[in-house]
Design a protein around this motif. Structure first.
Motif, PDB file in Angstrom:
ATOM      1  N   LEU A 128      41.223  30.090  30.115  1.00  0.00           N
ATOM      2  CA  LEU A 128      41.243  31.509  29.784  1.00  0.00           C
ATOM      3  C   LEU A 128      40.452  32.286  30.836  1.00  0.00           C
ATOM      4  O   LEU A 128      39.686  31.708  31.611  1.00  0.00           O
ATOM      5  CB  LEU A 128      40.617  31.746  28.409  1.00  0.00           C
ATOM      6  CG  LEU A 128      41.146  30.866  27.255  1.00  0.00           C
ATOM      7  CD1 LEU A 128      40.399  31.184  25.968  1.00  0.00           C
ATOM      8  CD2 LEU A 128      42.637  31.111  27.050  1.00  0.00           C
ATOM      9  N   LEU A 129      40.639  33.599  30.809  1.00  0.00           N
ATOM     10  CA  LEU A 129      39.889  34.446  31.752  1.00  0.00           C
ATOM     11  C   LEU A 129      38.419  34.430  31.351  1.00  0.00           C
ATOM     12  O   LEU A 129      38.087  34.274  30.170  1.00  0.00           O
ATOM     13  CB  LEU A 129      40.424  35.882  31.674  1.00  0.00           C
ATOM     14  CG  LEU A 129      41.864  36.100  32.157  1.00  0.00           C
ATOM     15  CD1 LEU A 129      42.319  37.511  31.820  1.00  0.00           C
ATOM     16  CD2 LEU A 129      41.980  35.844  33.644  1.00  0.00           C
ATOM     17  N   PRO A 130      37.536  34.614  32.309  1.00  0.00           N
ATOM     18  CA  PRO A 130      36.119  34.702  31.930  1.00  0.00           C
ATOM     19  C   PRO A 130      35.840  36.010  31.177  1.00  0.00           C
ATOM     20  O   PRO A 130      36.603  36.971  31.283  1.00  0.00           O
ATOM     21  CB  PRO A 130      35.396  34.664  33.276  1.00  0.00           C
ATOM     22  CG  PRO A 130      36.406  34.999  34.295  1.00  0.00           C
ATOM     23  CD  PRO A 130      37.762  34.694  33.750  1.00  0.00           C
ATOM     24  N   LEU A 131      34.731  36.031  30.432  1.00  0.00           N
ATOM     25  CA  LEU A 131      34.364  37.217  29.652  1.00  0.00           C
ATOM     26  C   LEU A 131      33.201  37.926  30.332  1.00  0.00           C
ATOM     27  O   LEU A 131      32.283  37.266  30.854  1.00  0.00           O
ATOM     28  CB  LEU A 131      33.925  36.832  28.251  1.00  0.00           C
ATOM     29  CG  LEU A 131      34.951  36.170  27.346  1.00  0.00           C
ATOM     30  CD1 LEU A 131      34.896  34.669  27.486  1.00  0.00           C
ATOM     31  CD2 LEU A 131      34.684  36.552  25.895  1.00  0.00           C
ATOM     32  N   ASP A 132      33.241  39.249  30.310  1.00  0.00           N
ATOM     33  CA  ASP A 132      32.044  39.933  30.813  1.00  0.00           C
ATOM     34  C   ASP A 132      31.004  39.954  29.703  1.00  0.00           C
ATOM     35  O   ASP A 132      31.282  39.582  28.554  1.00  0.00           O
ATOM     36  CB  ASP A 132      32.380  41.320  31.380  1.00  0.00           C
ATOM     37  CG  ASP A 132      32.780  42.317  30.309  1.00  0.00           C
ATOM     38  OD1 ASP A 132      32.594  42.014  29.110  1.00  0.00           O
ATOM     39  OD2 ASP A 132      33.289  43.388  30.662  1.00  0.00           O
ATOM     40  N   ARG A 133      29.814  40.382  30.035  1.00  0.00           N
ATOM     41  CA  ARG A 133      28.698  40.274  29.075  1.00  0.00           C
ATOM     42  C   ARG A 133      28.932  41.130  27.831  1.00  0.00           C
ATOM     43  O   ARG A 133      28.505  40.767  26.748  1.00  0.00           O
ATOM     44  CB  ARG A 133      27.376  40.623  29.751  1.00  0.00           C
ATOM     45  CG  ARG A 133      27.389  41.985  30.407  1.00  0.00           C
ATOM     46  CD  ARG A 133      26.006  42.422  30.804  1.00  0.00           C
ATOM     47  NE  ARG A 133      25.388  41.541  31.787  1.00  0.00           N
ATOM     48  CZ  ARG A 133      24.366  41.925  32.535  1.00  0.00           C
ATOM     49  NH1 ARG A 133      23.888  43.143  32.436  1.00  0.00           N
ATOM     50  NH2 ARG A 133      23.818  41.103  33.407  1.00  0.00           N
ATOM     51  N   ARG A 134      29.625  42.281  28.000  1.00  0.00           N
ATOM     52  CA  ARG A 134      29.871  43.143  26.840  1.00  0.00           C
ATOM     53  C   ARG A 134      30.837  42.444  25.862  1.00  0.00           C
ATOM     54  O   ARG A 134      30.694  42.554  24.648  1.00  0.00           O
ATOM     55  CB  ARG A 134      30.484  44.476  27.289  1.00  0.00           C
ATOM     56  CG  ARG A 134      29.479  45.393  27.920  1.00  0.00           C
ATOM     57  CD  ARG A 134      30.086  46.739  28.264  1.00  0.00           C
ATOM     58  NE  ARG A 134      29.043  47.657  28.655  1.00  0.00           N
ATOM     59  CZ  ARG A 134      28.278  48.312  27.777  1.00  0.00           C
ATOM     60  NH1 ARG A 134      28.478  48.185  26.503  1.00  0.00           N
ATOM     61  NH2 ARG A 134      27.323  49.128  28.204  1.00  0.00           N
ATOM     62  N   ALA A 135      31.803  41.775  26.447  1.00  0.00           N
ATOM     63  CA  ALA A 135      32.757  41.031  25.596  1.00  0.00           C
ATOM     64  C   ALA A 135      32.031  39.934  24.834  1.00  0.00           C
ATOM     65  O   ALA A 135      32.287  39.703  23.640  1.00  0.00           O
ATOM     66  CB  ALA A 135      33.869  40.448  26.453  1.00  0.00           C
TER      67      ALA A 135
END
Lengths: 806, 270
Positions: free
Chosen positions: A481-488
């Motif tokens: 999967l795509l990486p998540l940013d910190r807000r996600a």
């Protein structure tokens, strides 16, 4: 309105500050998260797996979707790697009792090699022995034996014939045998001439014929013996020819497996059997006449092959290439899949079998290792549970085909020699299953001594945030999967608390979190985004809620259209907005319900209409009785309770269970008794105890949001809100939209500890406290209630004294 | 010499014999005749008051009755007839079936004619008084003037075709017959010329026959002994050996010895 009970937006804000997360995206998180929040469970696993005493099998319990299986399997794979590789097992023909095939153990990887050696041996026999039987030497020697038999027989007949001829008696061949007759001029004496002979002559002939007949009888009775002797010679000839071929071939194998006494003993048996059955290596002539498909085992062009099958090896456990002890997950624990089976093949309309049709089960594959099984599936398959217990008790794997054990299949079968069993069984299941088994199966606790109890959530502390983010990163990586940013990540952590229904916890339901992750990835890819952001997570959450929101929508629609009567403005005596929650397909759906109360003078009976109509469950009834106890204990304690009250969930047509509406019911009753209107802009949830304290309930988020949705759809006035038990404040993890409205003052949440606080919020009138004289203030809620109940009591007293006078 | 009938003689059916006879009949465009013989010795035996038989497999004695014997013989005859008709139909040859009753050599000699070729199989099953096949073959030729082919079950008639020739004129028809076989099949003609004490002087007709054959060999100086003749026949790998017995210098026992020991079929002619 008591503003001190109002919860401010800050208290309700469960968001995690993304700036506290020490990464930009999860792509930076490469460390393994380890096992999150399951220290106790994993310690139990370590103990259970390491404990070598019998009976220390494991029951891993916890709700589904928590990752029990993957964690256990991962642990077992790491644990078993490098441990001793167990032995191979193979079944071979049992020459002493062919119904009971023998189990042979081999060092790891050797069974396959032995099977190949025996296949080669069989091939060599298949080619070599018929070649010997086809040789000119063999033909000449067999002809010699046959000829010698024929000559012996002919000679006996010939000698007898000669002796008979000396007395003018012929030995005749009849259609079925032999007979003697007197001769005259080379021809049999005709009956007429015989009758004319003198009696003395006749007697002489008859006596001679009788003597010859006795001799002939002896000769004919000797023939089978001579035939047997000839057959014996032929057998010995066959044996001598087979012996040289078989012994030559086996010598090499015996030398190779000299270190393995059981194998050598089997090879000796093979040799003895081959010599004993030397005849079987010859192709019977009658087989030529049979059409293909009509060949019986042991007869036909494949007869030699069929016979030679007995020397082959059926490898049931082959550890070739294994690096440690086996870890097997049995997804379909049927009896056959677990314990193996004996297959049959149809031949000429009959079902036949042999040792080569023995098929191993997962117990064979996992022997001296670990076998994981879903407990519910195991219990769902007939006899599997009993079989597992039997195997663990006896420490043997015994293959008993189920069809035969039940008498369904009546055909020739085998009793393969049992194989010693030494393995750990790991059952995975819900807690309820564990408790049921523990309660109802006395053997269970003897055989499954180690319980591994998986936590459903973990404390939401600073220390867990990063490992939890690592877990999300790991899942994203594994799922490509795509990486998540910190807000996600922060948003998912917040959702983790919502799933746990506790602001101080994070859910450990890995499957649910992974689902959100995958759905967020879907929306991110849909928007061609390089990473998953908070918006994608938000969309995934909203979409998931929308997908399961049909019932919620319909309920809301019915309220807004006025089909279901729920007010969100105005005031009414004896009428309150209660909040209920129902579960459908694993989704909690909150919805408001109008609760009304009516009172009149009576005998002290408070009637719950739901209970009377048998629509109330036992916990609901318990809550209702507590309510009655509260009423009786608090007001006019020295007088009998002389009211008749009815309480009902309006427009409720199904079962009502739980006590979360007992506080609302009490409020409706008190409103009626005090004749004080209740604000319909508020809804209330909570259970009550006999002392009037409000206690925690479940599904608080769904209940609050359900009333909010109604109010928002109608119009948020700033007076609307929900009263909840103070003990539930920590469980509030509300939708962001609701939080915004709270912050803006359009919607309110109140946390109460007592019914008095709830009534003050609902009526705007002080509840009132008993003075030192024991009286409530006149115009307080409690004062009005007590006054009403006092009136009822007086009327009851006057009525009873009137009756006494008459 | 024209062969009009191939006669198969039997007391019980022999499949190998029937096949060989039918095959020969088809080749020679002759009729196939099966003569089933009911040995009258057996019927006489059944009429005797003490007649009883012992089972070959059971070793049990039981009384023999005429009706039982007759019924059994009828059964054997019908089985033989059925088998012969089946073979004949398959090869599309004319055939006949006849049941004879009598003493084998007499009955068969009477039934046979000089244009018959009678097949006798060495291991042929029989019922009645055991008769040596070799003696029977010689007797039939002597009595009826028919030719007898004496062979083992399953041994085919094939080239080279040999003939024993002692130089007598009475043997010329035999030589001629074998030469014709060698020509028709075709195959090599081998003449085994017996040592008559004088030199070898071949009749011009014999020389002509030898020349007309596709290939031929003349073996001379063979002693009139069964053993010598058989050795010469084996050396040549003969597929048939013909003997004229009418005026042969070979004594009867030598002729029977040749019949008994030969590896190839023996054709006896008058």
């Amino acid at each position: 309105m008591r503003s001190d009970l109002r919860l401010d937006a800050k208290t309700l804000d469960r968001r995690i500050d993304p700036s506290r997360l020490p990464f930009e995206t999860t792509a930076e998180l490469n460390e393994s998260p380890g096992v999150l929040g399951q220290a106790r469970a994993m310690e139990s696993v370590r103990f259970g797996v390491a404990m070598e005493q019998p009976g220390y099998n494991l029951f891993v319990m916890g709700p589904s979707g928590i990752g029990k299986r993957s964690l256990i399997l991962r642990f077992l794979e790491e644990w078993s790697a490098g441990r001793t590789v167990p032995r191979d097992w193979a079944y071979v023909f049992a020459f002493e009792n062919e119904r009971r095939p023998r189990a042979l153990a081999f060092p790891p990887g050797k069974a396959g090699e032995f099977a190949e050696d025996m296949d080669r041996f069989v091939e060599d026999l298949r080619v070599g022995i018929p070649a010997v039987f086809d040789s000119d030497e063999y033909r000449a020697r067999t002809q010699d034996i046959e000829q010698s038999f024929h000559e012996r027989r002919e000679q006996a007949f010939s000698e007898l014939r000669e002796r008979a001829l000396k007395d003018a008696i012929a030995l005749l061949q009849t259609p079925a045998g032999f007979a003697f007759a007197p001769l005259k001029n080379g021809e049999v004496l005709d009956p007429e001439s015989f009758s004319k002979l003198p009696d003395e002559e006749k007697e002489k002939i008859q006596s001679r014929v009788s003597a010859l007949q006795e001799e002939l009888t002896k000769v004919i009775r000797e023939i089978p013996k001579w035939r047997r002797e000839a057959q014996g010679k032929l057998r010995e000839l066959n044996r001598s020819l087979v012996r040289s071929t078989v012994s030559n071939l086996l010598e090499e194998l015996k030398a190779k497996y000299a270190e393995m006494p059981a194998i050598c003993a089997h090879l000796e048996s093979v040799e003895r059997d081959a010599l004993k059955n030397a005849e079987s290596f010859r192709l019977p002539k009658e087989a030529d006449a049979l059409p293909p498909g009509m060949i019986l085992s042991g007869i036909g062009p494949d007869a030699v092959d069929a016979f030679l099958r007995r020397y082959r090896v059926n490898v049931v456990v082959d550890q070739c290439g294994a690096k440690g002890s086996p870890v097997v997950l049995e997804e379909n624990p049927t009896f056959s899949n677990l314990f193996g089976t004996v297959e049959h093949i149809a031949q000429m309309g009959a079902l036949v079998t042999d040792f080569s049709l023995i098929r191993p089960g997962s117990l064979h594959k996992a022997n001296r290792g670990y076998l994981a099984i879903d407990a519910l599936r195991l219990l769902s398959h007939p006899f599997s549970w009993e079989g597992i217990k039997r195997a663990l008790r006896s420490r043997q794997i015994r293959i008993e085909p189920l069809g035969e054990a039940l008498g369904i299949l009546s055909t020739v079968s085998l009793e393969p020699e049992p194989i010693p069993l030494d393995l750990k069984v790991i059952l995975l299941g819900e807690r309820s299953l564990y408790y049921l088994l523990h309660e109802f199966d006395p053997e269970f606790s003897e055989l499954f001594k180690v319980v591994v109890d998986f936590e459903e959530d973990v404390d939401r502390s600073e220390a867990i945030v990063v490992p939890y983010a690592q877990f999300l990163a790991d899942e994203a990586r594994k799922g490509k999967l795509l990486p998540l940013d910190r807000r996600a990540v922060a948003r998912l952590l917040e959702e983790g608390s919502r799933i746990a229904a506790d602001a101080k916890k994070l859910s450990l339901r890995g499957r649910t979190m992974t689902d959100f992750l995958q759905e967020a990835d879907f929306w991110a890819r849909d928007a061609s985004a390089p990473i998953i952001t908070e918006a994608h997570v938000e969309k995934a959450i909203a979409a998931a809620e929308a997908r399961s929101g049909r019932i919620r929508e319909r309920l809301r629609e019915e309220v807004l259209r006025g089909t279901l009567l729920v007010d969100s403005e105005g005031e009414s005596v004896g009428q309150v907005n209660g909040l209920a929650v129902l579960e459908a397909g694993g989704v909690l759906i909150g919805h408001p319900n109008r609760i009304t109360a009516r009172v009149r003078f009576g005998s002290g009976k408070v009637v719950d209409i739901e209970r009377e109509a048998k629509l109330g469950g036992p916990i609901h009834s318990k809550g209702f009785l507590i309510l009655s106890g509260f009423l009786a204990g608090r007001y006019v304690p020295e007088e009998p309770l002389s009211l008749a009250a009815t309480l009902v969930f309006e427009q409720s047509y199904g079962m009502i269970e739980g006590d979360s509406a007992s506080c609302a019911e009490l409020c409706a009753l008190l409103s009626t008794l005090a004749e004080l209107p209740i604000r319909q802009s508020l809804a209330i949830t909570g259970s009550i105890n006999q002392k009037g304290r409000v206690q925690a309930i479940g599904g608080v988020n769904e209940k609050v949001e359900a009333f909010f949705d109604i109010c928002r759809a109608r119009s948020l006035t700033g007076r609307q809100g929900v009263i909840i038990p103070a003990a539930n404040v920590d469980h509030l993890v509300l939708r962001r939209e609701l939080l915004e409205k709270v912050e803006q003052g359009f919607f309110h949440l109140y946390a109460v500890q007592t019914v008095d606080q709830a009534m003050e919020l609902l009526t705007g009138i002080p509840a009132g406290e008993r003075s030192p004289e024991g009286r409530y203030p006149e115009e307080s809620i409690n004062g009005r209630v007590e006054r009403k109940l006092g009136e009822f009591a007086r009327r009851a007293r006057s009525l009873s004294s009137g009756e006494a006078k008459t | 010499m024209r062969i009009e009938r191939i006669v198969l003689f039997g007391q019980a059916f022999s499949e190998g014999g029937a096949e060989a006879a039918a095959d020969l009949a088809a080749r020679l465009e002759a009729k196939l005749a099966y003569l089933f013989l009911e040995d009258s010795n057996l019927l006489r035996l059944a009429g005797l008051p003490f007649a009883s038989e012992i089972g070959i497999d059971t070793a049990c004695w039981h009384e023999l009755e005429l009706s039982t014997i007759e019924r059994t013989l009828r059964t054997l005859a019908s089985q033989a007839q059925e088998a012969v008709s089946s073979v004949a139909r398959r090869l599309r040859i004319p055939w006949s079936f006849q049941v004879l009753r009598g003493i084998p050599s007499q009955a068969l000699s009477e039934a046979a004619s000089s244009t018959d070729l009678i097949l006798l199989v060495r291991s042929q099953p029989y019922v009645g008084i055991p008769t040596r096949g070799e003696a029977l073959a010689r007797e039939i030729v002597s009595r009826s003037g028919a030719a007898v082919l004496y062979l083992s079950d399953g041994t085919p008639v094939q080239s080279p075709f040999g003939v024993v020739f002692s130089g007598k004129a009475s043997e010329i028809p035999t030589l001629r017959l074998v030469a014709a076989l060698a020509r028709d099949f075709p195959g090599k003609l081998v003449v085994l010329s017996l040592d008559s004490g004088g030199g070898v002087s071949l009749d011009p007709e014999v020389q002509e026959l030898l020349q007309d054959a596709p290939s031929s060999t003349l073996l001379t100086g063979i002693a009139p002994k069964a053993q010598r003749i058989l050795r010469a026949a084996a050396c040549e790998g003969l597929g048939l050996l013909a003997l004229s017995i009418g005026d042969s210098p070979l004594p009867p026992e030598e002729i029977e010895s040749i019949c008994a020991k030969a590896l190839c079929p023996i054709l006896l002619l008058p």
